[in-house]
Design a protein around this motif. Structure first.
Motif, PDB file in Angstrom:
ATOM      1  N   ASP A 128      -9.704 -10.942   4.298  1.00 20.69           N
ATOM      2  CA  ASP A 128      -8.955 -10.325   3.206  1.00 20.69           C
ATOM      3  C   ASP A 128      -9.786 -10.237   1.926  1.00 20.69           C
ATOM      4  OD1 ASP A 128      -6.503  -9.926   4.567  1.00 20.69           O
ATOM      5  OD2 ASP A 128      -5.942 -12.020   4.241  1.00 20.69           O
ATOM      6  N   ILE A 129     -10.659 -11.218   1.720  1.00 16.92           N
ATOM      7  CA  ILE A 129     -11.452 -11.244   0.484  1.00 16.92           C
ATOM      8  C   ILE A 129     -12.347 -10.021   0.409  1.00 16.92           C
ATOM      9  CG2 ILE A 129     -13.135 -12.556  -0.861  1.00 16.92           C
ATOM     10  CD1 ILE A 129     -12.077 -15.090   0.572  1.00 16.92           C
ATOM     11  N   GLY A 130     -13.062  -9.738   1.513  1.00 13.92           N
ATOM     12  CA  GLY A 130     -13.889  -8.545   1.543  1.00 13.92           C
ATOM     13  C   GLY A 130     -13.074  -7.270   1.540  1.00 13.92           C
ATOM     14  N   ARG A 131     -11.939  -7.297   2.246  1.00 10.90           N
ATOM     15  CA  ARG A 131     -11.099  -6.107   2.336  1.00 10.90           C
ATOM     16  C   ARG A 131     -10.583  -5.707   0.955  1.00 10.90           C
ATOM     17  NH1 ARG A 131      -8.034  -7.779   6.176  1.00 10.90           N
ATOM     18  NH2 ARG A 131      -9.220  -6.713   7.797  1.00 10.90           N
ATOM     19  N   VAL A 132     -10.159  -6.668   0.162  1.00 11.12           N
ATOM     20  CA  VAL A 132      -9.591  -6.378  -1.149  1.00 11.12           C
ATOM     21  C   VAL A 132     -10.677  -6.030  -2.164  1.00 11.12           C
ATOM     22  CG1 VAL A 132      -8.396  -7.429  -3.113  1.00 11.12           C
ATOM     23  CG2 VAL A 132      -7.514  -7.745  -0.799  1.00 11.12           C
ATOM     24  N   ASN A 133     -11.771  -6.801  -2.159  1.00 14.46           N
ATOM     25  CA  ASN A 133     -12.755  -6.692  -3.232  1.00 14.46           C
ATOM     26  C   ASN A 133     -13.923  -5.756  -2.954  1.00 14.46           C
ATOM     27  OD1 ASN A 133     -11.610  -8.595  -5.135  1.00 14.46           O
ATOM     28  ND2 ASN A 133     -12.152 -10.201  -3.689  1.00 14.46           N
ATOM     29  N   VAL A 134     -14.196  -5.472  -1.683  1.00 16.34           N
ATOM     30  CA  VAL A 134     -15.420  -4.725  -1.360  1.00 16.34           C
ATOM     31  C   VAL A 134     -15.145  -3.512  -0.487  1.00 16.34           C
ATOM     32  CG1 VAL A 134     -17.722  -4.854  -0.340  1.00 16.34           C
ATOM     33  CG2 VAL A 134     -16.756  -6.875  -1.476  1.00 16.34           C
ATOM     34  N   PHE A 135     -14.583  -3.735   0.703  1.00 16.24           N
ATOM     35  CA  PHE A 135     -14.599  -2.702   1.732  1.00 16.24           C
ATOM     36  C   PHE A 135     -13.398  -1.768   1.711  1.00 16.24           C
ATOM     37  CE2 PHE A 135     -16.875  -6.441   3.423  1.00 16.24           C
ATOM     38  CZ  PHE A 135     -18.139  -5.876   3.528  1.00 16.24           C
ATOM     39  N   GLY A 136     -12.254  -2.245   1.222  1.00 15.40           N
ATOM     40  CA  GLY A 136     -11.048  -1.443   1.280  1.00 15.40           C
ATOM     41  C   GLY A 136     -10.401  -1.510   2.648  1.00 15.40           C
ATOM     42  N   ALA A 137      -9.260  -0.828   2.803  1.00 17.00           N
ATOM     43  CA  ALA A 137      -8.491  -0.859   4.042  1.00 17.00           C
ATOM     44  C   ALA A 137      -8.502   0.518   4.698  1.00 17.00           C
ATOM     45  CB  ALA A 137      -7.060  -1.304   3.751  1.00 17.00           C
ATOM     46  N   TYR A 138      -7.781   0.644   5.803  1.00 17.68           N
ATOM     47  CA  TYR A 138      -7.780   1.891   6.561  1.00 17.68           C
ATOM     48  C   TYR A 138      -7.032   3.009   5.848  1.00 17.68           C
ATOM     49  CZ  TYR A 138      -9.949  -0.291  10.583  1.00 17.68           C
ATOM     50  OH  TYR A 138     -10.848  -0.914  11.413  1.00 17.68           O
ATOM     51  N   ARG A 139      -6.183   2.663   4.914  1.00 18.05           N
ATOM     52  CA  ARG A 139      -5.526   3.689   4.104  1.00 18.05           C
ATOM     53  C   ARG A 139      -5.314   3.140   2.699  1.00 18.05           C
ATOM     54  NH1 ARG A 139      -0.243   2.415   3.297  1.00 18.05           N
ATOM     55  NH2 ARG A 139       0.872   1.181   4.855  1.00 18.05           N
ATOM     56  N   PRO A 140      -5.236   4.030   1.707  1.00 13.76           N
ATOM     57  CA  PRO A 140      -5.070   3.570   0.323  1.00 13.76           C
ATOM     58  C   PRO A 140      -3.739   2.848   0.127  1.00 13.76           C
ATOM     59  CG  PRO A 140      -5.752   5.883   0.414  1.00 13.76           C
ATOM     60  CD  PRO A 140      -5.376   5.492   1.804  1.00 13.76           C
ATOM     61  N   ASN A 141      -3.738   1.934  -0.836  1.00 13.53           N
ATOM     62  CA  ASN A 141      -2.516   1.253  -1.273  1.00 13.53           C
ATOM     63  C   ASN A 141      -1.862   0.428  -0.174  1.00 13.53           C
ATOM     64  OD1 ASN A 141      -2.730   2.517  -3.862  1.00 13.53           O
ATOM     65  ND2 ASN A 141      -1.851   4.371  -2.969  1.00 13.53           N
ATOM     66  N   LEU A 142      -2.668  -0.037   0.764  1.00 16.19           N
ATOM     67  CA  LEU A 142      -2.141  -0.885   1.827  1.00 16.19           C
ATOM     68  C   LEU A 142      -1.804  -2.271   1.281  1.00 16.19           C
ATOM     69  CD1 LEU A 142      -2.014  -0.799   5.125  1.00 16.19           C
ATOM     70  CD2 LEU A 142      -3.902  -2.404   4.910  1.00 16.19           C
ATOM     71  N   THR A 143      -0.692  -2.825   1.716  1.00 18.23           N
ATOM     72  CA  THR A 143      -0.365  -4.214   1.404  1.00 18.23           C
ATOM     73  C   THR A 143      -1.091  -5.114   2.400  1.00 18.23           C
ATOM     74  OG1 THR A 143       1.824  -3.588   0.601  1.00 18.23           O
ATOM     75  CG2 THR A 143       1.482  -5.912   1.142  1.00 18.23           C
ATOM     76  N   VAL A 144      -1.909  -6.037   1.908  1.00 16.95           N
ATOM     77  CA  VAL A 144      -2.693  -6.892   2.796  1.00 16.95           C
ATOM     78  C   VAL A 144      -1.887  -8.119   3.206  1.00 16.95           C
ATOM     79  CG1 VAL A 144      -4.914  -6.091   1.916  1.00 16.95           C
ATOM     80  CG2 VAL A 144      -3.762  -8.044   0.824  1.00 16.95           C
ATOM     81  N   GLY A 145      -2.498  -8.935   4.075  1.00 16.89           N
ATOM     82  CA  GLY A 145      -1.880 -10.186   4.499  1.00 16.89           C
ATOM     83  C   GLY A 145      -1.446 -10.164   5.945  1.00 16.89           C
ATOM     84  N   HIS A 146      -2.066 -11.021   6.777  1.00 14.72           N
ATOM     85  CA  HIS A 146      -1.703 -11.042   8.194  1.00 14.72           C
ATOM     86  C   HIS A 146      -1.440 -12.443   8.741  1.00 14.72           C
ATOM     87  CE1 HIS A 146      -6.179 -11.372   8.200  1.00 14.72           C
ATOM     88  NE2 HIS A 146      -5.941 -12.251   9.168  1.00 14.72           N
ATOM     89  N   GLU A 147      -1.633 -13.480   7.931  1.00 11.39           N
ATOM     90  CA  GLU A 147      -1.349 -14.847   8.373  1.00 11.39           C
ATOM     91  C   GLU A 147      -0.029 -15.279   7.743  1.00 11.39           C
ATOM     92  OE1 GLU A 147      -6.078 -16.265   8.231  1.00 11.39           O
ATOM     93  OE2 GLU A 147      -4.569 -17.281   7.016  1.00 11.39           O
ATOM     94  N   PHE A 148       1.091 -15.145   8.481  1.00 12.45           N
ATOM     95  CA  PHE A 148       2.346 -15.392   7.770  1.00 12.45           C
ATOM     96  C   PHE A 148       3.465 -15.913   8.668  1.00 12.45           C
ATOM     97  CE2 PHE A 148       2.591 -11.024   9.199  1.00 12.45           C
ATOM     98  CZ  PHE A 148       3.924 -10.670   9.319  1.00 12.45           C
ATOM     99  N   SER A 149       4.430 -16.500   7.984  1.00 12.22           N
ATOM    100  CA  SER A 149       5.656 -16.991   8.611  1.00 12.22           C
ATOM    101  C   SER A 149       6.820 -16.624   7.705  1.00 12.22           C
ATOM    102  CB  SER A 149       5.598 -18.508   8.789  1.00 12.22           C
ATOM    103  OG  SER A 149       5.580 -19.147   7.518  1.00 12.22           O
ATOM    104  N   GLY A 150       8.019 -16.702   8.243  1.00  8.76           N
ATOM    105  CA  GLY A 150       9.165 -16.359   7.422  1.00  8.76           C
ATOM    106  C   GLY A 150      10.474 -16.540   8.154  1.00  8.76           C
TER     107      GLY A 150
END
Length: 332
Positions: A27-49
């Motif tokens: 996520d660190i590289g995705r947010v700060n350097v490389f970007g995601a597969y589409r603009p304005n994507l909400t990041v985060g994949h390690e989760f519970s709820g």
């Protein structure tokens, strides 16, 4: 940070209110350097709820506490057909290809849900993903009871790898990192020895600790060119070296490393993600089982518990890496 609409609930899905979500190194590289597969994507994949709404969700119901596996495999390619879901050729993924969990609500297919044991906290549940990655790597390396293990990189995946190695009967587990505060956590979770790669030569030290025999199983989680080379050079005869860390860099092995691969007949493997059959896999259910049994420590791995609005600031700090952190959790 922005306000968005609560996701529309598709058939066969549930709406999960996110209770804890971790920052992965990717996520660190995705947010700060490389970007995601589409603009304005909400990041985060390690989760519970907690499930707060259902739509044709079978046995799942409102109030269920859940962990979410982030990969959504196509279930139709040759790799999915053989249960190698981590190698899926046409997958979707929370936080990198579809909106993820650094938000209050996420729309989740029921096939990605695991019921969280009553005695496992939401924070621990959010760390099932890095734990599953760690055991996937160790199983890829074929650890046998009584063998020696070296773990390069004392971040969350490395710290889980140390614990799994001890649980599975390793005779000695040695952690290598370049930060003493991370090595202190490694000792806390069960490492028998720790080596600071800035003040000692890990190759020489690991050789000395094993009486010149070298390490049986080496797990590299740092994603560092230097550590990758050291991992190979520290391996003993017929040893296995498993690369887990993502470097976004070249892998250039020294003459000594290549010589070690040849003369020691090493098996050098990659380990990607954490999924197996039946989906999401034994890596996930085993990790949750051990958490429920109190055999897998998670609290000591967590260094930060933050609100979502602290996200932009912490992501900027994480690029500098000039402060101590391990697992950073947001608690929406």
């Amino acid at each position: 940070m922005e306000d968005v609409e609560i996701p529309e609930l598709e058939a066969g899905n549930v709406l999960v209110k996110v209770k804890a979500v971790g920052i992965c190194g990717s996520d660190i590289g995705r947010v700060n350097v490389f970007g995601a597969y589409r603009p304005n994507l909400t990041v985060g994949h390690e989760f519970s709820g907690e499930i707060v709404a259902v739509n044709e969700a079978g046995a799942w119901k409102v109030g269920d506490r859940v962990v979410v596996a982030p990969l959504i495999p196509c279930k139709s390619c040759q790799w999915c057909a053989t249960g190698h879901y981590s190698l899926c050729e046409s997958y979707d993924y929370f936080g990198s290809r579809r909106d993820g969990a650094m938000a209050e609500y996420v729309d989740v297919p029921v096939g990605n849900l695991l019921l969280t044991p009553d005695n496992v906290s939401f924070e621990a549940g959010a760390m099932t993903d890095p734990a599953a990655n760690a055991i996937h790597a160790i199983w890829n390396g074929g650890l046998s009871s009584g063998e020696t293990v070296a773990v390069f990189g004392a971040g969350p995946i490395g710290l889980f790898a140390i614990q799994f190695a001890k649980i599975l009967g390793a005779s000695r587990v040695i952690a290598v990192d370049i930060k003493d505060d991370k090595l202190a956590v490694a000792k806390n979770v069960g490492a028998d020895e720790v080596i600071n790669g800035l003040t000692e030569d890990p190759i020489e030290k690991l050789s000395a600790l094993t009486g010149g025999k070298g390490i049986n199983l080496v797990i590299e989680t740092a994603g560092s060119r230097i550590a990758q080379n050291q991992a190979v050079c520290s391996a003993g005869k017929l040893a296995r070296v498993v690369f887990v860390g993502i470097s976004h860099d070249k892998l250039e092995l020294s003459e000594k490393a290549v010589n070690t691969i040849l003369r020691h007949e090493l098996a050098v493997k990659g380990s990607w993600n954490s999924f197996s059959n039946p989906f999401p896999g034994r890596e996930w259910t085993y990790s949750l089982e051990l958490m429920s049994e109190g055999k897998l420590q998670t609290d000591v791995i967590t260094s930060h518990r933050l609100s979502l609005d602290e996200g932009p600031e912490i992501f900027k700090k994480l690029m500098d890496k000039d402060f101590f952190f391990n697992k950073v959790l947001f608690l929406p």
